[in-house]
Design a protein around this motif. Structure first.
Motif, PDB file in Angstrom:
ATOM      1  N   GLU A  69      46.888  44.446  37.334  1.00  0.00           N
ATOM      2  CA  GLU A  69      47.609  43.176  37.209  1.00  0.00           C
ATOM      3  C   GLU A  69      49.087  43.309  37.569  1.00  0.00           C
ATOM      4  O   GLU A  69      49.923  42.534  37.097  1.00  0.00           O
TER       5      GLU A  69
ATOM      6  N   ARG B 130      45.228  40.311  41.806  1.00  0.00           N
ATOM      7  CA  ARG B 130      44.067  39.689  42.443  1.00  0.00           C
ATOM      8  C   ARG B 130      44.059  38.199  42.114  1.00  0.00           C
ATOM      9  O   ARG B 130      44.508  37.792  41.034  1.00  0.00           O
ATOM     10  N   PRO B 131      43.539  37.356  43.028  1.00  0.00           N
ATOM     11  CA  PRO B 131      43.455  35.915  42.739  1.00  0.00           C
ATOM     12  C   PRO B 131      42.689  35.655  41.451  1.00  0.00           C
ATOM     13  O   PRO B 131      41.658  36.272  41.189  1.00  0.00           O
ATOM     14  N   GLY B 132      43.219  34.753  40.629  1.00  0.00           N
ATOM     15  CA  GLY B 132      42.572  34.406  39.389  1.00  0.00           C
ATOM     16  C   GLY B 132      42.858  35.354  38.243  1.00  0.00           C
ATOM     17  O   GLY B 132      42.330  35.163  37.140  1.00  0.00           O
ATOM     18  N   GLY B 133      43.682  36.367  38.487  1.00  0.00           N
ATOM     19  CA  GLY B 133      44.008  37.327  37.446  1.00  0.00           C
ATOM     20  C   GLY B 133      45.109  36.819  36.532  1.00  0.00           C
ATOM     21  O   GLY B 133      45.555  35.668  36.623  1.00  0.00           O
ATOM     22  N   ARG B 134      45.555  37.700  35.648  1.00  0.00           N
ATOM     23  CA  ARG B 134      46.636  37.374  34.724  1.00  0.00           C
ATOM     24  C   ARG B 134      47.783  38.339  34.990  1.00  0.00           C
ATOM     25  O   ARG B 134      47.829  39.423  34.400  1.00  0.00           O
TER      26      ARG B 134
ATOM     27  N   ASP C 178      45.814  35.263  25.416  1.00  0.00           N
ATOM     28  CA  ASP C 178      46.414  34.758  26.653  1.00  0.00           C
ATOM     29  C   ASP C 178      47.571  33.799  26.411  1.00  0.00           C
ATOM     30  O   ASP C 178      48.236  33.377  27.367  1.00  0.00           O
TER      31      ASP C 178
END
Length: 326
Positions: A87, A93-97, A184
């Motif tokens: 991360e 990566r796309p859609g990661g945090r 999150d």
């Protein structure tokens, strides 16, 4: 494990993805000088095929980009590697945090995967160098697995919470419920881009930074990540001392105020130096210090004359503590 491929830093730099327990463990970068570059090196302290290596771990919201560090290590005849944590940087990566690593265990899994890759690459002695949050992770690695590391370099490490250990315990307790139920959740904190402002070329610094890999301020601070960092700091400070040769590399002065001042271009504007030094002394039983006047939070990104002096002193320390014949 994936094969090595060309890295965006240019000639000699390669990267490969790492995995641990079938999960992504970050991206490993290595520097392989061309034969001509090796021949042009004026440093004759070690052979080009030395099995000594330095592994660099960046800080939070960051990635590896300092090619001067690779040149410095390569000129010694050593191998150079850098780890972009999950991360972060090359590992986004796309859609990661972005920036979210839930616990110290995940940091250590990533470092362990990198150390395994270095061993598979034929490396023997390893100097582990961690900056800021990466310094916290590197110190934990040295505390738990000193047999894997020949020496430890803590570059402005984040070893103690802002406000001290008592404040850290109170914040950790306050975050415990949210870290479990809503890890999150973003914690609203003031946006401070002072380190970026001191380093980035477009803001008056001299380094070209990719904003798709490193934001101007920082990634969102999430409850689960901050709780994990506070727990790791508490564990480190309460654990056994690190006995391998260790070095604290940091600025002589800091200013962590909420208002930008031009002198922040020559000070640590992220972490307070006093608590950092006290924590490093408590953690490492064999600690030396290289404190650099005019240094930034990352001393090796400071003004040219400042970092030249820092590299000279760092090299002298490495000569003394790392056995080149080992």
């Amino acid at each position: 494990m994936a094969d090595w491929s060309a890295d965006f830093l240019g000639a000699g730099f390669e990267q490969r993805e790492l995995s641990a327990r079938s999960m992504p463990a970050g991206t490993l970068v290595r520097f392989v000088p061309t034969p001509q570059e090796s021949a042009d090196s004026s440093d004759e302290r070690g052979p080009a095929d030395s099995n000594i290596a330095l592994l660099y771990v960046h800080g939070w919201s960051d990635y590896y980009f300092n090619t001067e560090l690779a040149d410095f290590v390569s000129a010694r005849g050593w191998r150079f590697y850098a780890l972009d944590l999950p991360e972060h940087g090359r590992s986004l990566r796309p859609g990661g945090r972005p920036g979210y690593i839930p616990s110290a265990e995940h940091y250590l899994e990533s470092i362990d995967a990198a150390l395994d890759a270095l061993a598979a690459d034929g490396t023997g002695q390893i100097v582990l160098m961690g900056h800021s949050t990466g310094g916290l992770a590197a110190a934990l690695e040295a505390q738990r697995r000193p047999d894997r590391i020949a020496a430890l370099i803590l570059s402005s490490p984040w070893l103690v919470p802002h406000g001290g250990r008592a404040a850290g315990r109170m914040l950790e307790y306050a975050l415990a419920g949210r870290a479990t139920a809503r890890p999150d959740q973003v914690i609203p904190l003031p946006s401070r881009g002072y380190f970026w402002r001191a380093v980035a070329r477009e803001a008056g610094g001299e380094w070209d930074l990719r904003e798709d890999l490193r934001p101007r301020t920082a990634f969102p601070v999430r409850a689960g990540w901050l709780y994990g960092i506070l727990a790791a700091q508490r564990e480190l400070l309460a654990g056994s001392t690190v006995s391998i040769p260790s070095l604290l590399l940091a600025s002589t002065r800091s200013d962590t105020g909420l208002v930008w001042r031009e002198h922040m271009r020559s000070r640590d504007a992220v972490l307070a130096i006093g608590p950092m030094r006290r924590a490093a002394r408590a953690v490492c039983s064999s600690l030396d210090e290289v404190l650099v006047d005019g240094g930034l939070h990352d001393v090796l990104l400071s003004a040219p004359s400042v970092r030249r002096g820092a590299y000279t002193r760092l090299g002298a320390w490495l000569d003394r503590v790392v056995d080149a014949s080992g």
